[in-house]
Design a protein around this motif. Structure first.
Motif, PDB file in Angstrom:
ATOM      1  N   ASP A 194       0.719  -1.240   0.185  1.00 28.03           N
ATOM      2  CA  ASP A 194      -0.191   0.095   0.098  1.00 28.03           C
ATOM      3  C   ASP A 194       0.906   1.275   0.104  1.00 28.03           C
ATOM      4  OD1 ASP A 194      -2.365  -1.541   0.136  1.00 28.03           O
ATOM      5  OD2 ASP A 194      -2.687  -1.212   2.180  1.00 28.03           O
ATOM      6  N   ALA A 195       1.955   1.149   0.863  1.00 26.18           N
ATOM      7  CA  ALA A 195       2.856   2.606   0.812  1.00 26.18           C
ATOM      8  C   ALA A 195       3.422   2.561  -0.541  1.00 26.18           C
ATOM      9  CB  ALA A 195       4.012   2.234   1.869  1.00 26.18           C
ATOM     10  N   ILE A 196       3.632   1.624  -1.082  1.00 30.79           N
ATOM     11  CA  ILE A 196       4.573   1.719  -2.554  1.00 30.79           C
ATOM     12  C   ILE A 196       3.414   2.358  -3.413  1.00 30.79           C
ATOM     13  CG2 ILE A 196       5.648   0.681  -4.396  1.00 30.79           C
ATOM     14  CD1 ILE A 196       6.896  -1.099  -2.464  1.00 30.79           C
ATOM     15  N   LEU A 197       2.214   1.770  -3.535  1.00 31.26           N
ATOM     16  CA  LEU A 197       1.031   2.346  -4.339  1.00 31.26           C
ATOM     17  C   LEU A 197       0.725   3.634  -4.063  1.00 31.26           C
ATOM     18  CD1 LEU A 197      -1.022  -0.760  -4.569  1.00 31.26           C
ATOM     19  CD2 LEU A 197       0.299  -0.082  -6.384  1.00 31.26           C
ATOM     20  N   THR A 198       0.754   3.995  -2.932  1.00 28.25           N
ATOM     21  CA  THR A 198       0.433   5.325  -2.443  1.00 28.25           C
ATOM     22  C   THR A 198       1.621   6.387  -2.866  1.00 28.25           C
ATOM     23  OG1 THR A 198      -0.510   4.730  -0.517  1.00 28.25           O
ATOM     24  CG2 THR A 198       0.155   6.965  -0.356  1.00 28.25           C
ATOM     25  N   SER A 199       2.826   5.914  -2.980  1.00 28.94           N
ATOM     26  CA  SER A 199       3.711   6.940  -3.502  1.00 28.94           C
ATOM     27  C   SER A 199       3.554   7.125  -4.932  1.00 28.94           C
ATOM     28  CB  SER A 199       5.078   6.205  -3.186  1.00 28.94           C
ATOM     29  OG  SER A 199       5.439   4.960  -3.761  1.00 28.94           O
ATOM     30  N   PHE A 200       3.147   6.019  -5.836  1.00 30.08           N
ATOM     31  CA  PHE A 200       2.742   6.250  -7.310  1.00 30.08           C
ATOM     32  C   PHE A 200       1.819   7.187  -7.144  1.00 30.08           C
ATOM     33  CE2 PHE A 200       5.864   2.978  -7.631  1.00 30.08           C
ATOM     34  CZ  PHE A 200       6.213   2.774  -8.963  1.00 30.08           C
TER      35      PHE A 200
ATOM     36  N   ASN B  12       0.757   9.470  -5.416  1.00 27.18           N
ATOM     37  CA  ASN B  12       1.198  10.652  -5.279  1.00 27.18           C
ATOM     38  C   ASN B  12       2.188  11.574  -6.070  1.00 27.18           C
ATOM     39  OD1 ASN B  12      -0.738  10.800  -3.003  1.00 27.18           O
ATOM     40  ND2 ASN B  12       0.807  10.183  -1.576  1.00 27.18           N
ATOM     41  N   ASP B  13       2.424  10.596  -7.010  1.00 22.85           N
ATOM     42  CA  ASP B  13       3.628  10.968  -8.040  1.00 22.85           C
ATOM     43  C   ASP B  13       4.969  11.416  -7.400  1.00 22.85           C
ATOM     44  OD1 ASP B  13       3.875  11.400 -10.645  1.00 22.85           O
ATOM     45  OD2 ASP B  13       3.352  13.585 -10.837  1.00 22.85           O
ATOM     46  N   GLU B  14       5.167  10.367  -6.688  1.00 23.71           N
ATOM     47  CA  GLU B  14       6.519  10.616  -5.763  1.00 23.71           C
ATOM     48  C   GLU B  14       7.615   9.740  -6.787  1.00 23.71           C
ATOM     49  OE1 GLU B  14       5.592   9.364  -2.101  1.00 23.71           O
ATOM     50  OE2 GLU B  14       4.384  11.357  -1.527  1.00 23.71           O
ATOM     51  N   VAL B  15       7.166   8.945  -7.449  1.00 26.67           N
ATOM     52  CA  VAL B  15       8.201   8.003  -8.424  1.00 26.67           C
ATOM     53  C   VAL B  15       8.394   8.398  -9.545  1.00 26.67           C
ATOM     54  CG1 VAL B  15       8.770   5.497  -8.794  1.00 26.67           C
ATOM     55  CG2 VAL B  15       7.262   6.168  -6.893  1.00 26.67           C
ATOM     56  N   GLU B  16       9.751   8.626  -9.909  1.00 27.08           N
ATOM     57  CA  GLU B  16      10.386   9.148 -11.317  1.00 27.08           C
ATOM     58  C   GLU B  16      10.007   8.150 -12.458  1.00 27.08           C
ATOM     59  OE1 GLU B  16      13.460  11.792 -13.681  1.00 27.08           O
ATOM     60  OE2 GLU B  16      13.395  11.439 -11.441  1.00 27.08           O
ATOM     61  N   LEU B  17       9.269   8.196 -13.522  1.00 28.48           N
ATOM     62  CA  LEU B  17       9.349   7.126 -14.549  1.00 28.48           C
ATOM     63  C   LEU B  17       9.536   7.738 -15.768  1.00 28.48           C
ATOM     64  CD1 LEU B  17       6.013   5.516 -13.754  1.00 28.48           C
ATOM     65  CD2 LEU B  17       8.240   4.672 -12.982  1.00 28.48           C
ATOM     66  N   LYS B  18      10.030   6.940 -16.704  1.00 29.39           N
ATOM     67  CA  LYS B  18      10.291   7.346 -17.974  1.00 29.39           C
ATOM     68  C   LYS B  18       9.071   7.650 -19.074  1.00 29.39           C
ATOM     69  CE  LYS B  18      15.238   6.466 -17.968  1.00 29.39           C
ATOM     70  NZ  LYS B  18      16.402   5.692 -18.851  1.00 29.39           N
ATOM     71  N   GLY B  19       8.816   8.864 -19.653  1.00 31.94           N
ATOM     72  CA  GLY B  19       7.741   8.705 -20.610  1.00 31.94           C
ATOM     73  C   GLY B  19       6.365   9.071 -20.003  1.00 31.94           C
ATOM     74  N   VAL B  20       6.249   8.813 -18.595  1.00 31.31           N
ATOM     75  CA  VAL B  20       4.707   8.895 -18.239  1.00 31.31           C
ATOM     76  C   VAL B  20       5.112   9.260 -16.509  1.00 31.31           C
ATOM     77  CG1 VAL B  20       4.780   6.448 -17.568  1.00 31.31           C
ATOM     78  CG2 VAL B  20       2.566   7.749 -18.034  1.00 31.31           C
ATOM     79  N   THR B  21       4.131   9.696 -16.035  1.00 30.26           N
ATOM     80  CA  THR B  21       4.223  10.124 -14.608  1.00 30.26           C
ATOM     81  C   THR B  21       3.672   8.702 -13.740  1.00 30.26           C
ATOM     82  OG1 THR B  21       1.902  10.941 -14.391  1.00 30.26           O
ATOM     83  CG2 THR B  21       3.689  12.467 -15.010  1.00 30.26           C
ATOM     84  N   SER B  22       4.441   8.460 -12.541  1.00 27.26           N
ATOM     85  CA  SER B  22       3.862   7.508 -11.888  1.00 27.26           C
ATOM     86  C   SER B  22       2.106   7.505 -11.269  1.00 27.26           C
ATOM     87  CB  SER B  22       4.635   7.359 -10.582  1.00 27.26           C
ATOM     88  OG  SER B  22       4.609   8.485  -9.665  1.00 27.26           O
ATOM     89  N   LYS B  23       1.771   9.015 -11.382  1.00 24.81           N
ATOM     90  CA  LYS B  23       0.284   9.102 -10.870  1.00 24.81           C
ATOM     91  C   LYS B  23      -0.660   8.575 -11.952  1.00 24.81           C
ATOM     92  CE  LYS B  23      -2.876  12.860  -9.675  1.00 24.81           C
ATOM     93  NZ  LYS B  23      -3.010  14.108  -9.479  1.00 24.81           N
ATOM     94  N   THR B  24      -0.178   8.843 -13.332  1.00 27.63           N
ATOM     95  CA  THR B  24      -0.863   8.607 -14.510  1.00 27.63           C
ATOM     96  C   THR B  24      -1.020   6.897 -14.519  1.00 27.63           C
ATOM     97  OG1 THR B  24      -0.264  10.584 -15.706  1.00 27.63           O
ATOM     98  CG2 THR B  24      -0.938   8.588 -17.005  1.00 27.63           C
ATOM     99  N   PHE B  25       0.244   6.287 -14.252  1.00 29.48           N
ATOM    100  CA  PHE B  25       0.154   4.922 -14.316  1.00 29.48           C
ATOM    101  C   PHE B  25      -1.066   4.150 -13.123  1.00 29.48           C
ATOM    102  CE2 PHE B  25       2.101   0.999 -11.819  1.00 29.48           C
ATOM    103  CZ  PHE B  25       1.371   0.279 -12.979  1.00 29.48           C
TER     104      PHE B  25
END
Length: 249
Positions: A167-173, A175-188
């Motif tokens: 849950d903590a990891i999914l919450t960080s996504f 909240n857009d706290e994880v940097e991804l290439k080509g897309v935001t973690s919040k969008t994913f």
């Protein structure tokens, strides 16, 4: 001539049946576009028949994911978004991961009917996601990132973590706290969450909502042929749900 006539009859019968799927299915989130095409292709290639001979429906077989570890991450993540509780089964038992997998294998996962040219700027809350990545690429990127974060923080794979850790990891996504290439973690996360809910309540013909358990939790009657013998009743009626076909796990 007889063979040609038979082929025409079979083609027409297949068309009418598949058209019934479209008419009766959910429309939204790419359900129709993503799944009808994939399922029709599989049936025409004999996948469905082979699955029935083996005693396993093709609906419960991955069509997109070839890596079992990545598919396991999807199963675990969707289960945390829609977990089992006293109300009924969760995403795992409902087969939601197969629904998402089949969606990604079809036109929905490939953005087949969407404009995908740049420039790509951050959109408003009322727009779809803005990314050069197709949905199946968004899921590839996001699921790999879930696994990577789990490895880095806990030295374990995402499916092996405790529920609170997941849950903590999914919450960080979220909240857009994880940097991804080509897309935001919040969008994913948002696409994953929406697809999970769709898989819970879509018709079982699309891979999720096994045994119509998602509908049963909501007392939703599904696709009834008619209500002519019930519509004038003054009393509340519990109706046994009906799916597009008789698929059960």
């Amino acid at each position: 001539m007889a063979e040609q006539h038979s082929e025409k009859k079979m083609s027409r019968r297949r068309f009418i049946r598949n058209s019934g799927y479209v008419a009766g299915g959910l429309v939204g989130g790419g359900i129709i576009g993503g799944l009808i095409g994939a399922n029709m292709n599989d049936e025409q290639e004999g996948t469905n028949t082979q699955g029935e001979h083996q005693g396993t429906s093709y609906l419960q077989a991955p069509l997109y994911f070839t890596n079992p570890e990545m598919f396991a991450v999807l199963v675990a993540a969707s289960e945390r978004i829609f977990p089992s509780d006293d109300n009924g089964p969760g995403a795992d038992e409902l087969g939601v991961a197969y629904y998402i997998d089949h969606s990604l294998a079809g036109s929905w996962g490939n953005n087949a009917r969407e404009y995908m040219q740049g420039p790509f700027f951050p959109g408003s809350n009322f727009q779809g996601y803005q990314s050069p990545l197709k949905r199946h690429e968004v899921f590839d990127t996001g699921i790999k990132a879930l696994q990577k974060v789990a490895n880095e923080k806990h030295d374990k794979n995402f499916p092996d973590l405790e529920g609170e850790q997941q849950d903590a990891i999914l919450t960080s996504f979220q909240n857009d706290e994880v940097e991804l290439k080509g897309v935001t973690s919040k969008t994913f996360f948002n696409i994953l969450r929406a697809a999970t809910i769709e898989g819970v309540y879509a018709d079982p013909a699309y891979g999720g909502n096994i045994n119509m358990e998602g509908w049963k939790m909501k007392n939703y009657p599904g696709h009834q042929m008619s209500y002519y013998d019930k519509i004038e009743s003054d009393e509340f009626m519990e109706i046994e749900p009906q799916a597009l076909h008789s698929y059960t796990k």
